[in-house]
Write an enzyme that holds these catalytic residues in place. Structure first.
Site, short mmCIF file in Angstrom:
data_model
loop_
_atom_site.label_atom_id
_atom_site.label_comp_id
_atom_site.label_asym_id
_atom_site.label_seq_id
_atom_site.Cartn_x
_atom_site.Cartn_y
_atom_site.Cartn_z
N GLY A 1 2.46 2.09 10.73
CA GLY A 1 3.25 3.29 10.63
C GLY A 1 4.04 3.51 11.94
O GLY A 1 4.75 4.64 12.23
N LYS B 1 0.06 4.31 -0.31
CA LYS B 1 -0.62 5.60 0.45
C LYS B 1 -0.38 6.74 -0.53
O LYS B 1 -0.15 6.79 -2.00
CB LYS B 1 -0.14 5.52 1.55
CG LYS B 1 -0.24 4.48 2.56
CD LYS B 1 -0.01 4.39 3.88
CE LYS B 1 -0.29 3.36 4.81
NZ LYS B 1 -0.14 3.39 6.25
N ASN C 1 0.87 -0.95 0.03
CA ASN C 1 -0.03 -0.16 0.05
C ASN C 1 1.05 1.30 0.03
O ASN C 1 1.63 1.48 0.93
CB ASN C 1 -0.74 -0.19 1.26
CG ASN C 1 -1.76 1.40 1.32
OD1 ASN C 1 -1.68 1.83 0.43
ND2 ASN C 1 -2.26 1.46 2.61
N GLY D 1 2.87 -1.28 4.33
CA GLY D 1 2.88 0.16 3.72
C GLY D 1 4.15 0.65 3.81
O GLY D 1 4.88 0.42 2.72
N SER E 1 3.51 -2.35 10.25
CA SER E 1 4.93 -2.34 10.65
C SER E 1 5.27 -3.81 10.45
O SER E 1 6.31 -4.30 11.01
CB SER E 1 5.24 -2.01 12.23
OG SER E 1 4.71 -0.68 12.42
N GLU F 1 -5.54 -4.82 10.34
CA GLU F 1 -4.52 -4.04 10.78
C GLU F 1 -5.03 -3.22 12.14
O GLU F 1 -5.64 -2.24 12.01
CB GLU F 1 -4.35 -3.01 9.70
CG GLU F 1 -4.11 -3.69 8.21
CD GLU F 1 -3.54 -2.56 7.63
OE1 GLU F 1 -2.42 -2.68 7.07
OE2 GLU F 1 -4.26 -1.38 7.04
N HIS G 1 -9.63 1.11 4.64
CA HIS G 1 -8.35 1.13 5.28
C HIS G 1 -8.50 2.02 6.46
O HIS G 1 -9.29 3.00 6.54
CB HIS G 1 -7.27 1.65 4.46
CG HIS G 1 -6.02 1.85 5.16
ND1 HIS G 1 -5.51 2.59 6.01
CD2 HIS G 1 -4.83 0.87 5.14
CE1 HIS G 1 -4.27 2.52 6.46
NE2 HIS G 1 -3.87 1.44 5.78
N GLU H 1 -6.99 4.57 7.66
CA GLU H 1 -6.78 6.02 7.32
C GLU H 1 -8.05 6.40 6.77
O GLU H 1 -8.31 7.62 6.83
CB GLU H 1 -5.38 6.09 6.69
CG GLU H 1 -4.25 5.71 7.53
CD GLU H 1 -2.95 5.35 6.71
OE1 GLU H 1 -3.04 5.38 5.60
OE2 GLU H 1 -2.01 4.75 7.46
P1 PGA Z 1 2.73 0.12 7.61
O1 PGA Z 1 1.40 0.55 7.02
O2 PGA Z 1 3.28 -0.99 6.97
O3 PGA Z 1 3.54 1.40 7.31
O4 PGA Z 1 2.52 0.06 8.95
C1 PGA Z 1 0.50 -0.70 6.97
C2 PGA Z 1 -0.78 -0.26 6.34
O5 PGA Z 1 -1.55 0.85 6.67
O6 PGA Z 1 -1.57 -0.86 5.32
#
Ligand code: PGA
Length: 250
Positions: free
Chosen positions: A174, A10, A8, A229, A208, A168, A96, A98
């Protein structure tokens, strides 16, 4: 069951950067294990160019990061399933955290989008997960089960079979603080049992994920891959994560 590793991206990468990254990944594709479905989700502006770079091969599939559920209409700023199909997108990430937290994407919207994706032949990657507060209050299972049921409500077994569900935990995204793999596995087992038909659907973990922790997640019985991500933004680290699905510790 096949594994799914989805990147992803983003709100990262210009068109030129996105094409470069996908070309680097294509050069590494011979090192990918055969039974892993590799997916990249660039930003909307780069979908068409990345789609062109991916034409004629089957080792990397294209996803969008969100979409609207209507085909056309007065929805300023939105992109429809028809538009995604037009540039050969195959998957779409829906719900997601976000999108849910920052852009008001409710369970009801996620359901409409899931139905629309399936109706257009797109495969939904439905994301669910609990906040830190819910986690600390012991409400993780309730939260993810209710989000999963809301998104998949009313779908036929054939439709459910075309979905992927991503667990998630919001506090792991993140943050550099991934969930404990066994803990994630227990949550994912609850997700699997929450809706009939999820037995044969890939459940992927996100939050992460890195090359050094992927194998521990892949070793879990109910983890069938990852939604990545930050570590999907470089070809080397994303390819290392893809390879780590086979490097399962004893
Ligand atoms: P991250 O994000 O691997 O940077 O933690 C994962 C995601 O939001 O899909």
């Amino acid at each position: 069951m096949r594994s799914v590793i989805a990147g992803n991206w983003k709100m990262h990468k210009t068109v030129a950067e996105a094409v470069l990254l996908v070309k680097e990944l294509l050069l590494l594709r011979r090192s990918f294990p055969a039974d892993v479905e590799v997916i990249v989700a660039p930003p909307f502006t780069a979908l068409q160019a990345v789609s062109r770079s991916l034409r004629g091969q089957s080792s990397i599939q294209l996803a969008a990061q969100t979409m609207h559920w209507q085909d056309t209409g007065a929805y300023t700023g939105e992109i429809s399933p028809t538009m995604l199909m037009d540039v050969d997108v195959r998957y779409v990430i829906l719900g997601h955290s976000e999108r849910r937290e920052m852009f008001g994407e409710s369970d009801a919207y996620v359901r409409l989008k899931t139905m629309a994706a399936l109706a257009h032949g797109l495969r939904p990657i439905v994301a669910v997960g609990e906040t830190l507060e819910e986690h600390n209050a012991g409400r993780t299972m309730d939260k993810v089960v209710s989000q999963t049921r809301a998104a998949l409500q009313g779908l036929t077994p054939q439709e459910i079979a075309r979905c992927v569900v991503a667990y998630e935990p919001l506090w792991a995204i993140g943050s550099g603080m991934s969930d404990d793999p066994q803990n994630a596995n227990a949550v994912m087992r609850s997700i699997r049992g929450s809706v009939e038909g999820l037995q044969d659907v890939p459940l992927i973990y996100g939050g992460s994920v890195r090359p050094d922790n992927m194998a521990a997640f892949a070793a879990q019985s109910d983890v069938n891959g990852a939604l990545v991500g930050g570590a999907s933004l470089s070809a080397d680290s994303f390819a290392a994560i893809i390879r780590a699905t086979q490097n399962v510790p004893a």
